[in-house]
Design an enzyme around this catalytic site. Sequence first.
Site, PDB file in Angstrom:
ATOM      1  N   ASN A 133       0.871  -1.178   0.000  1.00  0.00           N
ATOM      2  CA  ASN A 133       0.000   0.000   0.000  1.00  0.00           C
ATOM      3  C   ASN A 133       0.906   1.225   0.000  1.00  0.00           C
ATOM      4  O   ASN A 133       1.472   1.569   1.026  1.00  0.00           O
ATOM      5  CB  ASN A 133      -0.903  -0.029   1.252  1.00  0.00           C
ATOM      6  CG  ASN A 133      -1.698   1.247   1.420  1.00  0.00           C
ATOM      7  OD1 ASN A 133      -1.774   2.063   0.504  1.00  0.00           O
ATOM      8  ND2 ASN A 133      -2.300   1.407   2.600  1.00  0.00           N
TER       9      ASN A 133
ATOM     10  N   LYS B  47       0.188   4.270  -0.364  1.00  0.00           N
ATOM     11  CA  LYS B  47      -0.432   5.490   0.198  1.00  0.00           C
ATOM     12  C   LYS B  47      -0.159   6.690  -0.712  1.00  0.00           C
ATOM     13  O   LYS B  47      -0.048   6.521  -1.921  1.00  0.00           O
ATOM     14  CB  LYS B  47       0.044   5.702   1.630  1.00  0.00           C
ATOM     15  CG  LYS B  47      -0.157   4.455   2.488  1.00  0.00           C
ATOM     16  CD  LYS B  47      -0.017   4.688   3.954  1.00  0.00           C
ATOM     17  CE  LYS B  47      -0.228   3.376   4.686  1.00  0.00           C
ATOM     18  NZ  LYS B  47      -0.170   3.506   6.128  1.00  0.00           N
TER      19      LYS B  47
ATOM     20  N   HIS C  38      -9.476   1.221   4.621  1.00  0.00           N
ATOM     21  CA  HIS C  38      -8.231   1.436   5.375  1.00  0.00           C
ATOM     22  C   HIS C  38      -8.518   2.403   6.522  1.00  0.00           C
ATOM     23  O   HIS C  38      -9.315   3.328   6.365  1.00  0.00           O
ATOM     24  CB  HIS C  38      -7.149   1.989   4.447  1.00  0.00           C
ATOM     25  CG  HIS C  38      -5.812   2.022   5.096  1.00  0.00           C
ATOM     26  ND1 HIS C  38      -5.456   3.010   5.982  1.00  0.00           N
ATOM     27  CD2 HIS C  38      -4.770   1.162   5.036  1.00  0.00           C
ATOM     28  CE1 HIS C  38      -4.232   2.761   6.422  1.00  0.00           C
ATOM     29  NE2 HIS C  38      -3.795   1.645   5.860  1.00  0.00           N
TER      30      HIS C  38
ATOM     31  N   GLU D 125      -7.007   4.846   7.593  1.00  0.00           N
ATOM     32  CA  GLU D 125      -6.814   6.268   7.246  1.00  0.00           C
ATOM     33  C   GLU D 125      -8.028   6.817   6.512  1.00  0.00           C
ATOM     34  O   GLU D 125      -8.367   7.990   6.647  1.00  0.00           O
ATOM     35  CB  GLU D 125      -5.523   6.424   6.414  1.00  0.00           C
ATOM     36  CG  GLU D 125      -4.290   6.263   7.294  1.00  0.00           C
ATOM     37  CD  GLU D 125      -3.077   5.670   6.595  1.00  0.00           C
ATOM     38  OE1 GLU D 125      -3.022   5.685   5.354  1.00  0.00           O
ATOM     39  OE2 GLU D 125      -2.181   5.169   7.318  1.00  0.00           O
TER      40      GLU D 125
ATOM     41  N   GLU E 198      -5.627  -4.781  10.490  1.00  0.00           N
ATOM     42  CA  GLU E 198      -4.622  -3.746  10.728  1.00  0.00           C
ATOM     43  C   GLU E 198      -4.951  -2.991  12.011  1.00  0.00           C
ATOM     44  O   GLU E 198      -5.759  -2.055  11.992  1.00  0.00           O
ATOM     45  CB  GLU E 198      -4.603  -2.751   9.560  1.00  0.00           C
ATOM     46  CG  GLU E 198      -4.215  -3.366   8.243  1.00  0.00           C
ATOM     47  CD  GLU E 198      -3.592  -2.339   7.308  1.00  0.00           C
ATOM     48  OE1 GLU E 198      -2.469  -2.570   6.860  1.00  0.00           O
ATOM     49  OE2 GLU E 198      -4.216  -1.297   7.049  1.00  0.00           O
TER      50      GLU E 198
ATOM     51  N   GLY F 116       2.151   2.523  10.785  1.00  0.00           N
ATOM     52  CA  GLY F 116       3.109   3.621  10.643  1.00  0.00           C
ATOM     53  C   GLY F 116       3.766   4.041  11.949  1.00  0.00           C
ATOM     54  O   GLY F 116       4.396   5.087  12.024  1.00  0.00           O
TER      55      GLY F 116
ATOM     56  N   SER G  62       3.183  -1.788  10.549  1.00  0.00           N
ATOM     57  CA  SER G  62       4.619  -1.820  10.834  1.00  0.00           C
ATOM     58  C   SER G  62       5.280  -3.164  10.521  1.00  0.00           C
ATOM     59  O   SER G  62       6.135  -3.635  11.260  1.00  0.00           O
ATOM     60  CB  SER G  62       4.884  -1.407  12.287  1.00  0.00           C
ATOM     61  OG  SER G  62       4.458  -0.068  12.496  1.00  0.00           O
TER      62      SER G  62
HETATM   63  P1  PGA Z   1       2.706   0.524   7.693  1.00  0.00           P
HETATM   64  O1  PGA Z   1       1.254   0.714   7.038  1.00  0.00           O
HETATM   65  O2  PGA Z   1       3.270  -0.764   7.160  1.00  0.00           O
HETATM   66  O3  PGA Z   1       3.498   1.722   7.228  1.00  0.00           O
HETATM   67  O4  PGA Z   1       2.524   0.490   9.159  1.00  0.00           O
HETATM   68  C1  PGA Z   1       0.416  -0.384   6.849  1.00  0.00           C
HETATM   69  C2  PGA Z   1      -0.880   0.056   6.224  1.00  0.00           C
HETATM   70  O5  PGA Z   1      -1.369   1.131   6.593  1.00  0.00           O
HETATM   71  O6  PGA Z   1      -1.461  -0.628   5.352  1.00  0.00           O
END
Ligand code: PGA
Length: 254
Positions: free
Chosen positions: A11, A13, A97, A99, A169, A175, A215
């Site tokens: 992903n 982003k 997601h 976000e 997640e 993140g 992460s």
């Molecule tokens: P990350 O994000 O690996 O940077 O923690 C995962 C995601 O949001 O899909």
Amino acid sequence: MNNRKPFISGNWKMNKTIAEAVDLVKQLRNSLDGINYADVLVCPTFTALFNVADALSGSSIMLGAQNVHWENSGAFTGEISIPMLKEIGTKYVIIGHSERRTHFKETNEMLNKKLIAIIKAGINPIFCIGETLNEREKNETETVLEKQLREGLINIGVNEINKITIAYEPVWAIGTGKNATPAQANETHAFIRGLIGKLYNKDIAQNIRIQYGGSVTADNCKELINTGEIDGFLVGGASLKPDSFTKIVQSSQK
Ligand code: PGA
């Protein structure tokens, strides 16, 4: 050992210009083209999709998008429709997601409309669910995940659910550099699989793929994937570098 084929998604982003995105997939093709032990997907930004599709021509790496609207066309300024994604050759779309849920106020009802429209159009959704730190600390993880799943999957029947990949997640792990421990992730994945068994049936629960996200790095992926319940990853930060994403994919070889 189960028969579920590992599935690793990147992903990206809101990262990478078109030139940078094409450069990244070219490097990924060198290390990952033609592998058959895992399904590999990259999800660039909308603006890079067309060029990345071109750069992936003839590759085993698949193309996905990060979001989509449920209507086919109309007055929805700033949105992208499913036919637009299909035209480019998009095989998957990330839905729900955290976000999107948090910053753009996407609700379970909206996500349900998206899932139904995507499946109807023959594209495969990756449906994200996860609890916040506050919810985990209050012991509400299972209640939160159950609500997200039940409401997200309304009117999605036994013939449709097999198109969906679930991504667990935990919001507190995204993140932050703070991944769920293998035991925490494994326990939660087992809970999700059990719930799919209740909502559908045992066969469906056995076959549905559940990715872990939050992460994931080249260093912690092996331990996570070895737990048994984790069928792959939805990778953010570590998917932006060819070396770390390649190592994460390679860790899934059974
Ligand atoms: P990350 O994000 O690996 O940077 O923690 C995962 C995601 O949001 O899909």
